[in-house]
Design a protein around this motif. Structure first.
Motif, short mmCIF file in Angstrom:
data_model
loop_
_atom_site.label_atom_id
_atom_site.label_comp_id
_atom_site.label_asym_id
_atom_site.label_seq_id
_atom_site.Cartn_x
_atom_site.Cartn_y
_atom_site.Cartn_z
N MET A 70 -6.48 3.92 -0.07
CA MET A 70 -5.75 2.71 -0.46
C MET A 70 -4.66 2.99 -1.49
N TYR A 71 -4.98 3.81 -2.51
CA TYR A 71 -4.06 3.98 -3.62
C TYR A 71 -3.31 5.31 -3.60
N SER A 74 -0.84 5.48 -0.68
CA SER A 74 0.28 4.55 -0.93
C SER A 74 1.24 5.13 -1.95
N THR A 127 4.71 1.52 -5.32
CA THR A 127 3.35 1.81 -4.87
C THR A 127 2.60 0.53 -4.53
N VAL A 131 1.03 -0.43 -0.91
CA VAL A 131 -0.36 -0.88 -0.77
C VAL A 131 -0.39 -2.21 -0.02
N GLN A 134 0.36 -1.73 3.68
CA GLN A 134 -0.74 -1.12 4.40
C GLN A 134 -1.91 -2.09 4.58
N GLN A 135 -2.07 -3.01 3.63
CA GLN A 135 -3.20 -3.94 3.70
C GLN A 135 -2.90 -5.21 4.49
#
Length: 359
Positions: A70-71, A74, A127, A131, A134-135
């Motif tokens: 996730m992080y 990203s 960033t 994120v 992507q989510q």
């Protein structure tokens, strides 16, 4: 003397007004192009993160933790894009014989202000933006477009800038549009990570709003082309040396290996290079458009990225490459258009356009 001669010559006055109108019209087109290019920057960056080694990293057997997926990924995607953009910026500055100006300006006080602003808008905002993408997908783009509204509010408190009734109405419209977009997360068909993505979209908008306030000082004293180069270089380098190592340490992953693998993947880097060029050009055309048609109208034209972002993602990722999940519900498309109008109201008084046209 020359101005008086023009005023006394009707034909010369008509020619002068036509030249000014053409110049302003060209500036509007350039500023609109900056919004479109922002959409392609978003689409190409997301496409790069779905090619080559990125497919393995996002796969179920990657060996990466949920936190890293996730992080860390990203941050690495943002770092790869911003670094590519920085290389484009330095290369173009070198070709134009302006690399020395970049080195000199970065040492000055306005240059330092640009560096600080780029750190806020680079590692943090970019960033968070990735994120969010992507989510939740392209629905995050219009949410991140709240940055002019947030910037106007911050400008009122930090720099005592004007915040009149028209601007407040525009801010209300922008936040109303974001509520329309957020309402799409209430349905049963919404992905479970949609609200998380929208939250990170708000974080990106906040950081970009702060960057916009700070950069107003820096760009008033530095040539826009040099200012953009400082911004992109700082953003790329700070992403690589701050967030990527930090998230790698938390994830127990070797940051050097991750960065080297990302930059060494030719299949993905083609798209990151295009995303970096689009990012550089969107800033360049934004500043150039502002100079030609005025900062207020330029900001309004650039704000059309709240529509162009989802549109370009849908065309590139959904239509051209056949990836699912890049279409938006009708209410979100409508909200994106409403937000463009809200940004327009924050930026300028619509009556000013009528006055100039009649004049």
């Amino acid at each position: 003397m020359g101005q008086t001669a023009v005023m006394n010559n009707p034909a010369a006055l008509v020619a002068k007004n036509k030249l000014a109108a053409d110049f302003r019209r060209k500036g509007i087109m350039i500023a609109l192009l900056s919004g479109l290019l922002y959409g392609f920057y978003t689409a190409f960056m997301t496409l790069g993160m779905s090619k080559g080694v990125w497919v393995e990293w996002y796969g179920e057997n990657s060996g990466l933790s949920a936190f890293a997926v996730m992080y860390l990924l990203s941050a690495l995607g943002a770092a790869t894009t911003d670094s590519s953009s920085a290389l484009w910026a330095m290369g173009i500055a070198g070709i134009r014989g302006r690399f020395g100006d970049f080195v000199r300006c970065i040492k000055t006080r306005p240059g330092f202000v640009m560096v600080v602003a780029a750190i806020i808008g680079g590692p943090l905002a970019s960033t968070a933006y990735v994120v969010g993408l992507q989510q939740a997908g392209s629905i995050v783009v219009p949410i991140s477009a709240l940055c002019p509204a947030i910037g106007a509010i911050l400008g009122r408190f930090l720099f005592k800038q004007e915040l009149n009734a028209r601007m407040l109405l525009g801010i209300a419209i922008c936040f109303g549009a974001s509520a329309m977009i957020g309402s799409t997360g209430m349905g049963t068909e919404a992905p479970p990570s949609l609200l998380t993505g929208i939250l990170f979209g708000f974080i990106a908008a906040l950081c970009w709003g702060i960057e916009g306030c700070v950069c107003g000082y820096g760009t008033s004293m530095i040539d826009p082309e040099i200012g953009i180069t400082i911004r992109q270089v700082t953003s790329g380098v700070s992403n690589l040396i701050i967030l990527v190592p930090l998230f790698s340490m938390i994830s127990d992953v070797n940051p050097v290996t991750m960065v080297a693998t990302a930059f060494g993947d030719g299949e993905a880097m083609v798209w990151f290079a295009l995303a970096g060029l689009s990012a550089y050009l969107t800033f360049m055309f934004w500043y150039k458009g502002n100079a030609m048609c005025g900062a207020a109208l330029g900001m309004a034209c650039n704000g059309t990225f709240s529509f162009w972002g989802p549109f370009c993602c849908w065309i590139v990722l959904g239509v051209a490459f056949g990836y699912d999940g890049w279409s938006m519900p009708p209410i979100a498309w409508a909200a994106a258009v409403v937000m463009v109008f809200g940004i327009f109201l924050i930026s300028m008084n619509p009556m000013d356009l009528l006055k100039k046209r009649n004049g």
